[in-house]
Write a protein that holds these residues in place. Structure first.
Motif, PDB file in Angstrom:
ATOM      1  N   ALA A  59       3.573   9.563   6.844  1.00 52.33           N
ATOM      2  CA  ALA A  59       3.874   8.902   8.119  1.00 52.33           C
ATOM      3  C   ALA A  59       2.640   8.879   9.011  1.00 52.33           C
ATOM      4  CB  ALA A  59       5.025   9.604   8.822  1.00 52.33           C
ATOM      5  N   GLY A  60       1.865   9.957   9.014  1.00 49.15           N
ATOM      6  CA  GLY A  60       0.629   9.993   9.790  1.00 49.15           C
ATOM      7  C   GLY A  60      -0.379   8.965   9.300  1.00 49.15           C
ATOM      8  N   LEU A  61      -0.513   8.838   7.990  1.00 49.69           N
ATOM      9  CA  LEU A  61      -1.416   7.829   7.427  1.00 49.69           C
ATOM     10  C   LEU A  61      -0.948   6.420   7.791  1.00 49.69           C
ATOM     11  CD1 LEU A  61      -2.051   9.353   3.883  1.00 49.69           C
ATOM     12  CD2 LEU A  61      -3.693   9.178   5.766  1.00 49.69           C
ATOM     13  N   LEU A 101       0.823  -1.205   0.000  1.00 51.77           N
ATOM     14  CA  LEU A 101       0.000   0.000   0.000  1.00 51.77           C
ATOM     15  C   LEU A 101       0.858   1.256   0.000  1.00 51.77           C
ATOM     16  CD1 LEU A 101      -2.719   1.543   0.365  1.00 51.77           C
ATOM     17  CD2 LEU A 101      -2.406   1.221   2.822  1.00 51.77           C
ATOM     18  N   PHE A 102       1.846   1.305   0.883  1.00 46.20           N
ATOM     19  CA  PHE A 102       2.646   2.520   0.978  1.00 46.20           C
ATOM     20  C   PHE A 102       3.673   2.620  -0.139  1.00 46.20           C
ATOM     21  CE2 PHE A 102       0.476   2.737   4.920  1.00 46.20           C
ATOM     22  CZ  PHE A 102       0.271   4.099   5.060  1.00 46.20           C
ATOM     23  N   TRP A 103       4.131   1.520  -0.653  1.00 47.00           N
ATOM     24  CA  TRP A 103       5.035   1.566  -1.807  1.00 47.00           C
ATOM     25  C   TRP A 103       4.315   2.196  -3.001  1.00 47.00           C
ATOM     26  CZ3 TRP A 103      10.020   0.959  -2.878  1.00 47.00           C
ATOM     27  CH2 TRP A 103      10.398   0.786  -4.202  1.00 47.00           C
ATOM     28  N   ALA A 148      -9.423   0.040  -1.052  1.00 45.20           N
ATOM     29  CA  ALA A 148     -10.172   1.211  -0.594  1.00 45.20           C
ATOM     30  C   ALA A 148      -9.255   2.224   0.086  1.00 45.20           C
ATOM     31  CB  ALA A 148     -11.280   0.771   0.361  1.00 45.20           C
ATOM     32  N   GLU A 149      -8.332   1.730   0.913  1.00 43.51           N
ATOM     33  CA  GLU A 149      -7.394   2.620   1.583  1.00 43.51           C
ATOM     34  C   GLU A 149      -6.488   3.341   0.580  1.00 43.51           C
ATOM     35  OE1 GLU A 149      -5.913   1.708   5.983  1.00 43.51           O
ATOM     36  OE2 GLU A 149      -5.466   0.106   4.566  1.00 43.51           O
ATOM     37  N   GLY A 150      -6.073   2.644  -0.447  1.00 44.54           N
ATOM     38  CA  GLY A 150      -5.227   3.275  -1.461  1.00 44.54           C
ATOM     39  C   GLY A 150      -5.929   4.453  -2.112  1.00 44.54           C
ATOM     40  N   GLY A 151      -7.198   4.267  -2.451  1.00 42.75           N
ATOM     41  CA  GLY A 151      -7.970   5.371  -3.017  1.00 42.75           C
ATOM     42  C   GLY A 151      -8.141   6.521  -2.033  1.00 42.75           C
ATOM     43  N   LEU A 152      -8.406   6.175  -0.774  1.00 47.41           N
ATOM     44  CA  LEU A 152      -8.572   7.189   0.265  1.00 47.41           C
ATOM     45  C   LEU A 152      -7.270   7.952   0.503  1.00 47.41           C
ATOM     46  CD1 LEU A 152     -10.373   8.440   2.477  1.00 47.41           C
ATOM     47  CD2 LEU A 152      -9.544   6.638   3.998  1.00 47.41           C
ATOM     48  N   PHE A 153      -6.162   7.234   0.584  1.00 45.84           N
ATOM     49  CA  PHE A 153      -4.871   7.882   0.807  1.00 45.84           C
ATOM     50  C   PHE A 153      -4.511   8.788  -0.367  1.00 45.84           C
ATOM     51  CE2 PHE A 153      -3.001   4.459   3.844  1.00 45.84           C
ATOM     52  CZ  PHE A 153      -3.976   4.763   4.764  1.00 45.84           C
TER      53      PHE A 153
END
Length: 122
Positions: free
Chosen positions: A72-74, A50-52, A103-108
């Motif tokens: 970092a907060g996310l 996800l973060f990559w 879903a998180e990827g879209g939100l981030f």
């Protein structure tokens, strides 16, 4: 070197150090014969993915120190949420991360765009 570059490098080096420590800790714990539940393993793998992807897709924002703080907060919010979920519901299956991470990827991506994206004046 500007203060922004120093702060950016500081966070980069802290992130690298934490990643190396996490790998060493995982190797030591697993070499002692401890078994890692699949949910926790999936959390590590899917969080990394996800973060990559989030960071690679946000290359235009890399020069902004605020981007790294927001990312970092996310990451902290993501990990706190899933640590609570895995602690309270140990039957969580690794495959359940797939729709959640999408879903998180879209939100981030939306959050980072709202924080750092170019706004056109009307």
């Amino acid at each position: 070197m500007t203060l922004g570059k120093i702060v950016q490098r500081f966070f980069l080096y802290v992130g690298i150090a934490l990643a190396v420590l996490a790998v060493f800790a995982a190797v030591i714990v697993l070499s002692k014969g401890a078994k890692l539940p699949s949910g926790w393993l999936a959390l590590g793998v899917f969080t990394f993915c996800l973060f990559w992807i989030t960071i690679r897709q946000s290359r235009a924002y890399w020069s902004r120190p605020g981007f790294w703080l927001a990312t970092a907060g996310l990451l902290v919010v993501h990990l706190l949420l899933f640590i609570a979920i895995l602690g309270g519901y140990p039957q969580w299956r690794g495959i359940w991360f797939v729709p959640v991470i999408i879903a998180e990827g879209g939100l981030f991506g939306a959050i980072l765009y709202l924080l750092f994206g170019e706004r056109k004046r009307q």
